[in-house]
Write a protein that holds these residues in place. Structure first.
Motif, short mmCIF file in Angstrom:
data_model
loop_
_atom_site.label_atom_id
_atom_site.label_comp_id
_atom_site.label_asym_id
_atom_site.label_seq_id
_atom_site.Cartn_x
_atom_site.Cartn_y
_atom_site.Cartn_z
N GLU A 1 2.57 10.14 -0.72
CA GLU A 1 1.99 10.50 -2.01
C GLU A 1 1.64 11.98 -2.07
O GLU A 1 1.87 12.66 -3.08
CB GLU A 1 0.75 9.65 -2.27
N ALA B 1 4.77 13.98 -2.44
CA ALA B 1 5.33 13.91 -3.79
C ALA B 1 4.60 14.83 -4.74
O ALA B 1 5.20 15.40 -5.66
CB ALA B 1 5.27 12.47 -4.29
N LYS B 2 3.31 15.02 -4.56
CA LYS B 2 2.53 15.86 -5.47
C LYS B 2 2.70 17.35 -5.18
O LYS B 2 2.76 18.16 -6.08
CB LYS B 2 1.04 15.49 -5.39
N ASN C 1 -3.64 19.29 -8.69
CA ASN C 1 -3.49 17.91 -8.21
C ASN C 1 -4.84 17.31 -7.83
O ASN C 1 -5.04 16.80 -6.73
CB ASN C 1 -2.53 17.86 -7.01
N GLN D 1 11.09 15.42 -10.45
CA GLN D 1 11.04 14.85 -9.10
C GLN D 1 11.98 15.58 -8.13
O GLN D 1 12.39 15.01 -7.12
CB GLN D 1 11.37 13.35 -9.13
N LYS E 1 0.84 -1.19 0.00
CA LYS E 1 0.00 0.00 0.00
C LYS E 1 0.88 1.24 0.00
O LYS E 1 1.89 1.31 0.69
CB LYS E 1 -0.91 0.00 1.24
N VAL E 2 0.44 2.20 -0.79
CA VAL E 2 1.18 3.46 -0.88
C VAL E 2 0.83 4.33 0.30
O VAL E 2 -0.35 4.49 0.65
CB VAL E 2 0.86 4.18 -2.21
N ASP E 3 1.84 4.86 0.92
CA ASP E 3 1.61 5.75 2.05
C ASP E 3 0.98 7.05 1.53
O ASP E 3 1.52 7.73 0.65
CB ASP E 3 2.94 6.05 2.76
N LYS E 4 -0.17 7.41 2.07
CA LYS E 4 -0.87 8.61 1.62
C LYS E 4 -0.07 9.87 1.89
O LYS E 4 -0.05 10.80 1.08
CB LYS E 4 -2.24 8.69 2.28
#
Length: 303
Positions: free
Chosen positions: A29, A32-33, A173, A41, A23-26
């Protein structure tokens, strides 16, 4: 059965089951956005720009991409829709006074808030860290929270005072559904711009075509006035002279028409042979095959 150390293995140690989906850590995420460039990046730094789909980029990264699109980049798919500088907008952001920079807690003795954003909404004061919905205006590039635009309904920018429409609001986003809506709106706008350009080009062609036709059909005004004066003078003379004047005017008109028709100099009987020999149509200028040489000089009429 036991192992070397006298232990008894369990079932999950011997039988390998299906791997768990990672699971991607919210929080990662969101960071990153809202804190990193969608293309390079790297951490976002001024000047920051946004595209029609609401993605954030560093301006220098976008310029490097536009200058050399053949170079291999890891996230080139996020910038395929960007064709030039006109497809991006530089953002007018408001700094967060609580933001102390990257090295704000070097000693480690103070609580560090990872969700602290570099920028805030100038109207409500919400931090731009991904927890709240933010938008920007395509007209001026000012960034506001969605709450500010809903609470203070107006068609004038809260920061710079420039007028805007709801079509100019782009969500930063956004979700997949919001991105698809923005993509459709972007394609429709580009299609309208193409139709406008084609109509302008057609209108320019239609305007230039009749101008050229008029220039071709119109005769020089000087010749018309001269001919009218000549015709008027001849008609007055014929009216005064009577029948004798009419015969003279007819002779003058015949001579004028004969002078206007083109004749070659070789057919003119009043010209001498010496004068006719100056032109290439004279018989003396024509050479036979025996008189022609195998080499060519700078002029074809060299003897």
């Amino acid at each position: 059965m036991g192992c070397d150390g006298g232990t008894i293995p369990k079932r999950h140690e011997l039988v390998k089951g299906p791997k768990k989906v990672e699971k991607v850590d919210k929080n990662a995420e969101l960071a990153a956005k809202w804190k990193y460039c969608a293309l390079s990046q790297e951490k976002l730094r001024r000047p920051i720009v946004a595209c029609d789909l609401g993605r954030l980029y560093n301006k220098d990264a976008i310029i490097e991409y536009l200058l050399d699109k053949t170079a291999e980049r890891p996230n080139a798919e996020a910038v395929v829709h960007v064709r030039g500088i006109k497809d991006i907008k530089e953002l007018n952001l408001t700094d967060n006074p609580e933001w102390k920079g990257e090295r704000r807690n070097t000693k480690g003795d103070i609580y560090e808030d990872m969700h602290c954003g570099m920028f805030i909404c100038p109207v409500v004061g919400l931090e731009m860290n991904g927890k709240h919905r933010f938008c920007y205006l395509q007209t001026c590039g000012c960034v506001f929270s969605d709450r500010a635009l809903k609470e203070v309904k107006t068609e004038i920018c809260h920061k710079c005072g420039e007028t805007f429409k709801m079509e100019d609001v782009v969500v930063l986003n956004g979700t997949k559904e919001e991105v698809e809506k923005l993509r459709k709106r972007m394609e429709e706008g580009r299609a309208k711009a193409k139709t406008k350009k084609s109509k302008k080009s057609k209108a320019a062609e239609t305007v230039s075509a009749p101008l050229e036709s008029k220039e071709d059909t119109q005769a020089p005004p000087v010749d018309l006035t001269e001919n009218s004066q000549q015709n008027g003078g001849e008609s007055s003379q014929s009216a005064e002279a009577g029948p004798s004047g009419s015969s003279s005017s007819s002779k003058d008109s015949k001579s004028a028409t004969s002078s206007t028709t083109k004749r070659s100099f070789q057919e003119m009987t009043e010209k001498s042979e010496v004068f006719k020999s100056l032109f290439t149509t004279h018989s003396s200028a024509k050479r036979t095959k025996d008189q022609t040489s195998n080499w060519v000089t700078h002029t074809p009429y060299h003897f």
